[in-house]
Design a protein around this motif. Structure first.
Motif, PDB file in Angstrom:
ATOM      1  N   ASP A 138       0.854  -1.183   0.000  1.00 41.97           N
ATOM      2  CA  ASP A 138       0.000   0.000   0.000  1.00 41.97           C
ATOM      3  C   ASP A 138       0.897   1.244   0.000  1.00 41.97           C
ATOM      4  N   VAL A 139       0.281   2.416   0.136  1.00 39.09           N
ATOM      5  CA  VAL A 139       1.045   3.665   0.088  1.00 39.09           C
ATOM      6  C   VAL A 139       2.124   3.685   1.165  1.00 39.09           C
ATOM      7  N   GLU A 140       1.764   3.273   2.382  1.00 38.63           N
ATOM      8  CA  GLU A 140       2.740   3.259   3.475  1.00 38.63           C
ATOM      9  C   GLU A 140       3.866   2.281   3.190  1.00 38.63           C
ATOM     10  N   GLY A 141       3.520   1.109   2.649  1.00 40.57           N
ATOM     11  CA  GLY A 141       4.528   0.099   2.350  1.00 40.57           C
ATOM     12  C   GLY A 141       5.494   0.535   1.270  1.00 40.57           C
ATOM     13  N   VAL A 142       4.965   1.186   0.236  1.00 36.06           N
ATOM     14  CA  VAL A 142       5.819   1.691  -0.846  1.00 36.06           C
ATOM     15  C   VAL A 142       6.755   2.773  -0.318  1.00 36.06           C
ATOM     16  N   THR A 143       6.199   3.689   0.468  1.00 31.50           N
ATOM     17  CA  THR A 143       7.003   4.784   1.024  1.00 31.50           C
ATOM     18  C   THR A 143       8.103   4.242   1.928  1.00 31.50           C
ATOM     19  N   LYS A 144       7.727   3.296   2.779  1.00 29.35           N
ATOM     20  CA  LYS A 144       8.700   2.710   3.698  1.00 29.35           C
ATOM     21  C   LYS A 144       9.818   2.015   2.918  1.00 29.35           C
ATOM     22  N   ALA A 145       9.466   1.286   1.862  1.00 25.13           N
ATOM     23  CA  ALA A 145      10.468   0.593   1.046  1.00 25.13           C
ATOM     24  C   ALA A 145      11.451   1.578   0.432  1.00 25.13           C
ATOM     25  N   ALA A 146      10.934   2.709  -0.059  1.00 25.64           N
ATOM     26  CA  ALA A 146      11.805   3.710  -0.680  1.00 25.64           C
ATOM     27  C   ALA A 146      12.739   4.347   0.342  1.00 25.64           C
ATOM     28  N   VAL A 147      12.197   4.705   1.507  1.00 30.45           N
ATOM     29  CA  VAL A 147      13.027   5.331   2.553  1.00 30.45           C
ATOM     30  C   VAL A 147      14.089   4.356   3.041  1.00 30.45           C
ATOM     31  N   GLU A 148      13.714   3.101   3.209  1.00 31.08           N
ATOM     32  CA  GLU A 148      14.681   2.094   3.674  1.00 31.08           C
ATOM     33  C   GLU A 148      15.816   1.906   2.674  1.00 31.08           C
ATOM     34  N   THR A 149      15.499   1.894   1.380  1.00 30.07           N
ATOM     35  CA  THR A 149      16.562   1.686   0.397  1.00 30.07           C
ATOM     36  C   THR A 149      17.471   2.897   0.297  1.00 30.07           C
ATOM     37  N   ILE A 150      16.926   4.104   0.522  1.00 28.01           N
ATOM     38  CA  ILE A 150      17.781   5.295   0.573  1.00 28.01           C
ATOM     39  C   ILE A 150      18.719   5.203   1.769  1.00 28.01           C
ATOM     40  N   ALA A 151      18.156   4.822   2.923  1.00 27.26           N
ATOM     41  CA  ALA A 151      18.969   4.705   4.137  1.00 27.26           C
ATOM     42  C   ALA A 151      20.075   3.673   3.970  1.00 27.26           C
ATOM     43  N   GLU A 152      19.735   2.513   3.416  1.00 25.26           N
ATOM     44  CA  GLU A 152      20.731   1.457   3.241  1.00 25.26           C
ATOM     45  C   GLU A 152      21.758   1.823   2.180  1.00 25.26           C
ATOM     46  N   ASN A 153      21.287   2.352   1.046  1.00 21.49           N
ATOM     47  CA  ASN A 153      22.192   2.648  -0.055  1.00 21.49           C
ATOM     48  C   ASN A 153      22.962   3.948   0.109  1.00 21.49           C
ATOM     49  N   SER A 154      22.595   4.753   1.098  1.00 21.42           N
ATOM     50  CA  SER A 154      23.452   5.889   1.427  1.00 21.42           C
ATOM     51  C   SER A 154      24.812   5.376   1.869  1.00 21.42           C
ATOM     52  N   SER A 155      24.827   4.181   2.439  1.00 23.78           N
ATOM     53  CA  SER A 155      26.098   3.535   2.774  1.00 23.78           C
ATOM     54  C   SER A 155      26.635   2.753   1.581  1.00 23.78           C
ATOM     55  N   ASP A 156      25.858   1.803   1.062  1.00 23.05           N
ATOM     56  CA  ASP A 156      26.341   0.924  -0.008  1.00 23.05           C
ATOM     57  C   ASP A 156      26.691   1.665  -1.294  1.00 23.05           C
ATOM     58  N   GLY A 157      25.904   2.693  -1.630  1.00 20.99           N
ATOM     59  CA  GLY A 157      26.080   3.358  -2.917  1.00 20.99           C
ATOM     60  C   GLY A 157      26.863   4.649  -2.874  1.00 20.99           C
ATOM     61  N   VAL A 158      27.137   5.166  -1.675  1.00 21.71           N
ATOM     62  CA  VAL A 158      27.801   6.471  -1.578  1.00 21.71           C
ATOM     63  C   VAL A 158      28.979   6.437  -0.598  1.00 21.71           C
ATOM     64  N   ILE A 159      28.711   6.219   0.669  1.00 22.03           N
ATOM     65  CA  ILE A 159      29.754   6.339   1.683  1.00 22.03           C
ATOM     66  C   ILE A 159      30.780   5.211   1.573  1.00 22.03           C
ATOM     67  N   ALA A 160      30.333   3.976   1.416  1.00 23.86           N
ATOM     68  CA  ALA A 160      31.279   2.860   1.294  1.00 23.86           C
ATOM     69  C   ALA A 160      32.188   3.009   0.069  1.00 23.86           C
ATOM     70  N   PRO A 161      31.664   3.332  -1.120  1.00 20.29           N
ATOM     71  CA  PRO A 161      32.569   3.564  -2.250  1.00 20.29           C
ATOM     72  C   PRO A 161      33.576   4.680  -1.992  1.00 20.29           C
ATOM     73  N   LEU A 162      33.140   5.766  -1.346  1.00 19.26           N
ATOM     74  CA  LEU A 162      34.063   6.852  -1.024  1.00 19.26           C
ATOM     75  C   LEU A 162      35.123   6.380  -0.027  1.00 19.26           C
ATOM     76  N   PHE A 163      34.724   5.555   0.915  1.00 15.66           N
ATOM     77  CA  PHE A 163      35.666   5.014   1.902  1.00 15.66           C
ATOM     78  C   PHE A 163      36.756   4.203   1.205  1.00 15.66           C
ATOM     79  N   TYR A 164      36.355   3.355   0.264  1.00 13.22           N
ATOM     80  CA  TYR A 164      37.347   2.531  -0.427  1.00 13.22           C
ATOM     81  C   TYR A 164      38.153   3.337  -1.444  1.00 13.22           C
ATOM     82  N   MET A 165      37.564   4.374  -2.006  1.00 13.94           N
ATOM     83  CA  MET A 165      38.343   5.258  -2.870  1.00 13.94           C
ATOM     84  C   MET A 165      39.360   6.054  -2.059  1.00 13.94           C
ATOM     85  N   LEU A 166      39.021   6.376  -0.812  1.00  8.52           N
ATOM     86  CA  LEU A 166      39.989   7.008   0.086  1.00  8.52           C
ATOM     87  C   LEU A 166      41.223   6.130   0.239  1.00  8.52           C
ATOM     88  N   LEU A 167      41.024   4.818   0.355  1.00  8.28           N
ATOM     89  CA  LEU A 167      42.125   3.896   0.581  1.00  8.28           C
ATOM     90  C   LEU A 167      42.863   3.518  -0.693  1.00  8.28           C
TER      91      LEU A 167
END
Length: 325
Positions: A138-167
């Motif tokens: 439903d609307v809540e489920g779709v919204t929650k899924a989107a927010v969760e993937t942003i939260a998770e991929n802020s690490s997997d898709g942004v911060i973690a790659p920058l961390f390894y590029m630092l090294l």
């Protein structure tokens, strides 16, 4: 060292402006095709559990080595031609490793569809960025899924790659992308992949252990800067960060839930099977489509802080090396 630092900064700016152009071939797609090729030839449903685990481990070694070796060869040739050629090529690589703009673009499509009251379109759009079943959300489920993937991929898709590029610049960045892509394709705990994908899932857990925790702290700091509830983000992070089935994704999901004052996770369907998950955060209010925008604001702030730190750290190291020469 110095040239790679320029490339990281340039790659970040290119991602910020351009995202992932659909007309341009993406290296992660090539990594995905290699994983599919290996899976089709190495995953035999009739094999024993032990044999599947060994084959999965062999595939991980092939994909991870290829993910680092190919960029190494390309960069070696580019820098051999001219230093500027090397900087340009490595900048493009760093750009392709990062996914902040594409994550925002795809999640905003979900937000816009929800605001148009087009639930079918919203379900389809969110299915493009999550691994769960979306047809019945439903609307809540779709919204929650989107927010969760942003939260998770802020690490997997942004911060973690920058961390390894630092090294290790683009080479180590692509090695990480190989690990992360393996997990996203075969790291499932279902009947098909639980043995074959075990090595991929474990390696991803190890690779993301430090970046996930850095990401959580950056999210709490970003909540403070953007005037979200940083105090609650810290409280929920400490309380709920290990409630997720993943040792890493729960770090940023808990921090995000606390910052926005919402509840995330909970029971979810994957491949038609219900997966029991404890909720993180507190349902102080109902989640709403605007929370997708707010989660993206947190992610962008995190990315900016991290790239400033990466560039500054690499420059300081480079200057220290010069002083010893």
């Amino acid at each position: 060292m110095f040239y790679t630092t320029i490339s990281i900064a340039a790659g970040y700016i290119m991602d910020l402006i351009l995202g992932d152009p659909y007309c341009m071939p993406h290296p992660v797609v090539a990594i995905g095709k290699l994983i599919t090729f290996c899976t089709n030839r190495m995953l035999n449903e009739n094999n024993t559990s032990y044999r599947k685990k060994i084959n999965g481990l062999i595939m991980v070694l092939i994909v991870v080595l290829a993910s680092a070796f190919v960029p190494f060869c390309i960069l070696y040739l580019a820098y051999s031609v001219h230093i500027y050629a090397g900087i340009i090529v490595e900048s493009i690589m760093c750009w392709q490793i990062l996914a902040a703009k594409s994550l925002k673009t795809e999640s905003t499509k979900v937000e816009n569809a929800l605001k148009e009251n087009n639930i079918e379109k919203a379900r389809y759009n969110v299915s493009m960025i999550v691994g769960r079943d979306t047809k019945e959300l439903d609307v809540e489920g779709v919204t929650k899924a989107a927010v969760e993937t942003i939260a998770e991929n802020s690490s997997d898709g942004v911060i973690a790659p920058l961390f390894y590029m630092l090294l290790g610049g683009a080479i180590l960045g692509f090695l990480y992308k190989g690990i992360n892509t393996l997990d996203s394709m075969v790291g499932y705990k279902n009947d098909r992949y639980i043995d074959f994908g075990m090595a991929a899932a474990k390696l991803d857990d190890i690779a993301n252990f430090i970046p996930a925790r850095i990401s959580a702290f950056l999210m709490i700091l970003s909540a403070f800067i953007l005037k979200f509830d940083a105090k609650n983000a810290w409280r929920v992070f400490k309380r709920d960060r290990y409630k997720s089935t993943s040792p890493n994704s729960g770090q940023t999901e808990a921090a995000c839930a606390g910052a926005l004052g919402i509840e995330l996770l909970g029971d979810t369907y994957y491949f038609g099977k219900l997966v029991k998950k404890p909720a993180v955060g507190d349902a102080a209010r109902s989640i709403k489509p605007d929370d997708i925008h707010n989660a993206n604001k947190l992610m962008y702030c995190m990315a900016f802080i991290m790239v400033v730190f990466v560039v500054a750290a690499r420059l300081c190291f480079w200057l220290a090396v010069l002083e010893t020469v």
